[in-house]
Motif scaffolding. Structure first.
Motif, PDB file in Angstrom:
ATOM      1  N   LEU A   1       2.600   0.186  -1.907  1.00  0.00           N
ATOM      2  CA  LEU A   1       2.747   0.835  -0.614  1.00  0.00           C
ATOM      3  C   LEU A   1       2.718   2.352  -0.763  1.00  0.00           C
ATOM      4  N   LYS A   2       3.414   2.850  -1.763  1.00  0.00           N
ATOM      5  CA  LYS A   2       3.431   4.293  -2.040  1.00  0.00           C
ATOM      6  C   LYS A   2       2.026   4.780  -2.366  1.00  0.00           C
ATOM      7  N   GLY A   3       1.293   4.014  -3.159  1.00  0.00           N
ATOM      8  CA  GLY A   3      -0.081   4.376  -3.501  1.00  0.00           C
ATOM      9  C   GLY A   3      -0.974   4.417  -2.279  1.00  0.00           C
ATOM     10  N   PHE A   4      -0.798   3.441  -1.380  1.00  0.00           N
ATOM     11  CA  PHE A   4      -1.600   3.419  -0.160  1.00  0.00           C
ATOM     12  C   PHE A   4      -1.309   4.636   0.709  1.00  0.00           C
ATOM     13  N   TYR A   5      -0.025   4.925   0.943  1.00  0.00           N
ATOM     14  CA  TYR A   5       0.326   6.066   1.791  1.00  0.00           C
ATOM     15  C   TYR A   5      -0.125   7.390   1.159  1.00  0.00           C
ATOM     16  N   SER A   6      -0.084   7.465  -0.138  1.00  0.00           N
ATOM     17  CA  SER A   6      -0.578   8.653  -0.828  1.00  0.00           C
ATOM     18  C   SER A   6      -2.088   8.797  -0.613  1.00  0.00           C
ATOM     19  N   ASN A   7      -2.806   7.690  -0.737  1.00  0.00           N
ATOM     20  CA  ASN A   7      -4.248   7.685  -0.524  1.00  0.00           C
ATOM     21  C   ASN A   7      -4.577   8.059   0.919  1.00  0.00           C
ATOM     22  N   LEU A   8      -3.849   7.494   1.876  1.00  0.00           N
ATOM     23  CA  LEU A   8      -4.073   7.777   3.287  1.00  0.00           C
ATOM     24  C   LEU A   8      -3.799   9.248   3.613  1.00  0.00           C
ATOM     25  N   THR A   9      -2.726   9.787   3.041  1.00  0.00           N
ATOM     26  CA  THR A   9      -2.397  11.200   3.270  1.00  0.00           C
ATOM     27  C   THR A   9      -3.487  12.102   2.701  1.00  0.00           C
TER      28      THR A   9
ATOM     29  N   PRO B   1     -18.720  11.408   4.343  1.00  0.00           N
ATOM     30  CA  PRO B   1     -17.575  11.214   3.439  1.00  0.00           C
ATOM     31  C   PRO B   1     -16.384  10.549   4.142  1.00  0.00           C
ATOM     32  N   ALA B   2     -16.194  10.849   5.436  1.00  0.00           N
ATOM     33  CA  ALA B   2     -15.093  10.224   6.172  1.00  0.00           C
ATOM     34  C   ALA B   2     -15.304   8.715   6.267  1.00  0.00           C
ATOM     35  N   LEU B   3     -16.524   8.302   6.507  1.00  0.00           N
ATOM     36  CA  LEU B   3     -16.835   6.881   6.600  1.00  0.00           C
ATOM     37  C   LEU B   3     -16.680   6.189   5.246  1.00  0.00           C
ATOM     38  N   GLY B   4     -17.234   6.781   4.196  1.00  0.00           N
ATOM     39  CA  GLY B   4     -17.152   6.180   2.860  1.00  0.00           C
ATOM     40  C   GLY B   4     -15.727   6.046   2.368  1.00  0.00           C
ATOM     41  N   TRP B   5     -15.006   7.144   2.415  1.00  0.00           N
ATOM     42  CA  TRP B   5     -13.620   7.133   1.944  1.00  0.00           C
ATOM     43  C   TRP B   5     -12.752   6.292   2.871  1.00  0.00           C
ATOM     44  N   GLY B   6     -13.039   6.348   4.172  1.00  0.00           N
ATOM     45  CA  GLY B   6     -12.286   5.577   5.151  1.00  0.00           C
ATOM     46  C   GLY B   6     -12.379   4.076   4.906  1.00  0.00           C
ATOM     47  N   ILE B   7     -13.556   3.611   4.522  1.00  0.00           N
ATOM     48  CA  ILE B   7     -13.711   2.194   4.189  1.00  0.00           C
ATOM     49  C   ILE B   7     -12.819   1.841   2.994  1.00  0.00           C
ATOM     50  N   GLY B   8     -12.807   2.711   2.002  1.00  0.00           N
ATOM     51  CA  GLY B   8     -11.949   2.489   0.830  1.00  0.00           C
ATOM     52  C   GLY B   8     -10.475   2.451   1.193  1.00  0.00           C
ATOM     53  N   VAL B   9     -10.043   3.364   2.050  1.00  0.00           N
ATOM     54  CA  VAL B   9      -8.644   3.401   2.488  1.00  0.00           C
ATOM     55  C   VAL B   9      -8.305   2.139   3.284  1.00  0.00           C
ATOM     56  N   ALA B  10      -9.236   1.713   4.125  1.00  0.00           N
ATOM     57  CA  ALA B  10      -9.006   0.507   4.932  1.00  0.00           C
ATOM     58  C   ALA B  10      -8.862  -0.728   4.040  1.00  0.00           C
TER      59      ALA B  10
ATOM     60  N   ASN C   1      -6.516 -10.805   0.780  1.00  0.00           N
ATOM     61  CA  ASN C   1      -5.994 -10.731  -0.582  1.00  0.00           C
ATOM     62  C   ASN C   1      -7.109 -11.044  -1.569  1.00  0.00           C
ATOM     63  N   PHE C   2      -8.031 -10.090  -1.701  1.00  0.00           N
ATOM     64  CA  PHE C   2      -9.182 -10.291  -2.586  1.00  0.00           C
ATOM     65  C   PHE C   2      -8.739 -10.561  -4.017  1.00  0.00           C
ATOM     66  N   PHE C   3      -7.811  -9.787  -4.489  1.00  0.00           N
ATOM     67  CA  PHE C   3      -7.364  -9.902  -5.875  1.00  0.00           C
ATOM     68  C   PHE C   3      -5.878 -10.238  -5.921  1.00  0.00           C
ATOM     69  N   GLY C   4      -5.487 -11.319  -5.263  1.00  0.00           N
ATOM     70  CA  GLY C   4      -4.093 -11.714  -5.177  1.00  0.00           C
ATOM     71  C   GLY C   4      -3.621 -12.465  -6.405  1.00  0.00           C
ATOM     72  N   GLN C   5      -2.454 -13.097  -6.273  1.00  0.00           N
ATOM     73  CA  GLN C   5      -1.839 -13.802  -7.390  1.00  0.00           C
ATOM     74  C   GLN C   5      -2.682 -14.979  -7.847  1.00  0.00           C
TER      75      GLN C   5
ATOM     76  N   HIS D   1      -7.937  -0.732   0.914  1.00  0.00           N
ATOM     77  CA  HIS D   1      -6.669  -0.547   0.208  1.00  0.00           C
ATOM     78  C   HIS D   1      -5.513  -1.024   1.091  1.00  0.00           C
ATOM     79  N   GLY D   2      -5.518  -0.610   2.361  1.00  0.00           N
ATOM     80  CA  GLY D   2      -4.468  -1.012   3.291  1.00  0.00           C
ATOM     81  C   GLY D   2      -4.449  -2.519   3.519  1.00  0.00           C
ATOM     82  N   LEU D   3      -5.631  -3.128   3.650  1.00  0.00           N
ATOM     83  CA  LEU D   3      -5.700  -4.579   3.841  1.00  0.00           C
ATOM     84  C   LEU D   3      -5.115  -5.320   2.648  1.00  0.00           C
ATOM     85  N   ASN D   4      -5.360  -4.811   1.457  1.00  0.00           N
ATOM     86  CA  ASN D   4      -4.803  -5.445   0.263  1.00  0.00           C
ATOM     87  C   ASN D   4      -3.297  -5.242   0.153  1.00  0.00           C
ATOM     88  N   VAL D   5      -2.831  -4.034   0.418  1.00  0.00           N
ATOM     89  CA  VAL D   5      -1.399  -3.744   0.294  1.00  0.00           C
ATOM     90  C   VAL D   5      -0.589  -4.538   1.311  1.00  0.00           C
ATOM     91  N   PHE D   6      -1.082  -4.589   2.551  1.00  0.00           N
ATOM     92  CA  PHE D   6      -0.349  -5.302   3.599  1.00  0.00           C
ATOM     93  C   PHE D   6      -0.696  -6.784   3.632  1.00  0.00           C
TER      94      PHE D   6
END
Length: 162
Positions: free
Chosen positions: A89-97, A123-132, A143-147, A134-139
């Protein structure tokens, strides 16, 4: 560490603390340098200083990697999962910030230098997809790479079922 602070408040030398607690001077020195003591040592020191055991345990953000590793081995699976989730969660919020700050900077730069063409969208679109993602995985929305995936990969590597 807090042991040194408590020792100095009592006006004791390391030798005096070692004598009253039954812990060797060398162990006291190691603890004050940041090494993680054993549970029995911590109990002895807590008794000597007349404090709760939890008072002597360091907070995670001030711990060395070795201390964190030792702490992880004493945690339950549930605590490990919670710690991993909070770090994710901390990593996601850091990435989003970082995304928000940097894209805002790029937008201002774009508007000042070439307002006719909004190249900042790319760049907003490219990075934004990555952030999205990341958020989908964290929340755990997806769960692409789950347990299950992790377990299958470990089984594959070891060639056996877990």
């Amino acid at each position: 560490m807090i042991i040194r602070k408590l020792r100095l408040q009592k006006g004791w030398s390391q030798e005096q603390l070692a004598e009253v607690s039954g812990v060797s001077v060398r162990t006291i020195q190691r603890i004050e340098r940041g090494q993680t003591p054993g549970l029995e040592t911590m109990k002895s020191l807590a008794a000597v200083f007349e404090v709760e055991l939890s008072t002597l345990q360091p907070k995670e953000d001030t711990m060395t990697p070795e201390q964190l590793n030792t702490l992880r081995h004493t945690m339950t699976e549930e605590e490990k999962d919670a710690l991993e989730y909070v770090r994710d969660l901390k990593g996601f919020y850091s990435n989003l910030t970082s995304y928000c700050v940097f894209i805002t900077f790029l937008l201002i730069l774009n508007l000042l230098t070439n307002p006719e063409y909004l190249w900042v969208v790319w760049p907003a679109l490219g990075w934004g997809i990555g952030v999205a993602i990341h958020g989908l995985n964290v929340f755990e929305v997806t769960n692409f790479f789950g347990q299950d995936w992790e377990r299958k990969q470990v089984e594959k590597r070891l060639g056996k079922k877990l």
